[in-house]
Design an enzyme around this catalytic site. Sequence first.
Site, PDB file in Angstrom:
ATOM      1  N   HIS A  94       0.882  -1.343   0.047  1.00  0.00           N
ATOM      2  CA  HIS A  94      -0.057   0.006  -0.068  1.00  0.00           C
ATOM      3  C   HIS A  94       0.822   1.157  -0.067  1.00  0.00           C
ATOM      4  O   HIS A  94       1.742   1.030   0.621  1.00  0.00           O
ATOM      5  CB  HIS A  94      -0.871   0.052   1.278  1.00  0.00           C
ATOM      6  CG  HIS A  94      -1.947   1.022   0.889  1.00  0.00           C
ATOM      7  ND1 HIS A  94      -1.702   2.302   1.493  1.00  0.00           N
ATOM      8  CD2 HIS A  94      -3.430   0.964   0.810  1.00  0.00           C
ATOM      9  CE1 HIS A  94      -2.863   3.126   1.226  1.00  0.00           C
ATOM     10  NE2 HIS A  94      -3.793   2.218   0.686  1.00  0.00           N
ATOM     11  N   GLU A 166      -3.984   1.826  -7.505  1.00  0.00           N
ATOM     12  CA  GLU A 166      -4.271   3.087  -6.567  1.00  0.00           C
ATOM     13  C   GLU A 166      -3.208   4.117  -7.016  1.00  0.00           C
ATOM     14  O   GLU A 166      -2.137   4.145  -6.141  1.00  0.00           O
ATOM     15  CB  GLU A 166      -4.231   2.696  -5.091  1.00  0.00           C
ATOM     16  CG  GLU A 166      -5.243   1.811  -4.758  1.00  0.00           C
ATOM     17  CD  GLU A 166      -5.411   1.654  -3.256  1.00  0.00           C
ATOM     18  OE1 GLU A 166      -6.681   2.126  -2.648  1.00  0.00           O
ATOM     19  OE2 GLU A 166      -4.523   1.725  -2.262  1.00  0.00           O
TER      20      GLU A 166
HETATM   21  P1  13P Z   1      -9.351   6.811   0.040  1.00  0.00           P
HETATM   22  O1  13P Z   1     -10.552   5.851  -0.620  1.00  0.00           O
HETATM   23  O2  13P Z   1      -9.580   7.394   1.410  1.00  0.00           O
HETATM   24  O3  13P Z   1      -8.860   7.561  -1.063  1.00  0.00           O
HETATM   25  O4  13P Z   1      -8.175   5.637   0.367  1.00  0.00           O
HETATM   26  C1  13P Z   1      -7.952   4.593  -0.795  1.00  0.00           C
HETATM   27  C2  13P Z   1      -6.902   3.697  -0.285  1.00  0.00           C
HETATM   28  O5  13P Z   1      -5.786   3.991   0.224  1.00  0.00           O
HETATM   29  C3  13P Z   1      -7.507   2.308   0.182  1.00  0.00           C
HETATM   30  O6  13P Z   1      -6.588   1.446   0.499  1.00  0.00           O
END
Ligand code: 13P
Length: 261
Positions: A94, A166
């Site tokens: 992450h 992400e």
């Molecule tokens: P947000 O949905 O708060 O942008 O976070 C995304 C995230 O890091 C999920 O792992």
Amino acid sequence: MGKKLIIANWKMNLTVNEASLFVHRLDDLVGKRRGVEIVLAPTMLAVQPLHLQVQHHHFNLAAQNFYWRDHGAYTGEVSASQLRGLVQYGLVGHSERRHVFGERSKDIRSKVQAAVRNGITPVLCIGETASERADGETADAIHDQLIGGLANITSVEVEHIVVAYEPVWAIGTGKFAAPRDVSRAVKLIRKQIKQLFGALAAKHVRVLYGGSVNVDNASAYLQIDGVDGLLIGDTSLDVRAFAEIIKKADVIDKAVARKAA
Ligand code: 13P
């Protein structure tokens, strides 16, 4: 096409009691949604109690983090072997682990391997930073993180993992990626996995989108070809909003199933 996978990453939020209450409320709100696999990633403290609680509901659990060695003198760490049987998934790489805690590719691929070794499905999180994006380096960043994260596992094992796209600049910022860009990134991820691990791995690997997902934008992502679900931070802390997204995913899954029939 499998069920949509919706993962709530609660990060360092909710006490054990609040997490337990959330599970009760979520169950009341969503009931049985057969078209959706719902996964909760609570604080490590809540993993054991929620494991007992979710057995009566229809949710799975994910660890937000774990160490890659199975046991030993590693004060403060929790291993994938200790989580075995308690969680079905484990988040790895992450951006907060990479950027706040300095995890490197070497740590990340060891964790992916540890998860696989312990029967936990790794959710490998990858994504470009704002400056990589501005410099047109998104494809390179994705490529490097895929190679860096998956180097220790086999093509067959890659078939069973999850990759979460992400973009770092979209996490917790309210700035979400345009569905067109997500579609392009997801195609790129499958293309690179095909080159590295073959066609079967590229076909079967599940790919999620994460980054400022909310009730209003969730459907657009869920309808992108090749997006198998969502990894949700902030919005997943609001049980009503999270339930709303699950209902949307269920509707989309049913629509797709009707089209395929
Ligand atoms: P947000 O949905 O708060 O942008 O976070 C995304 C995230 O890091 C999920 O792992």
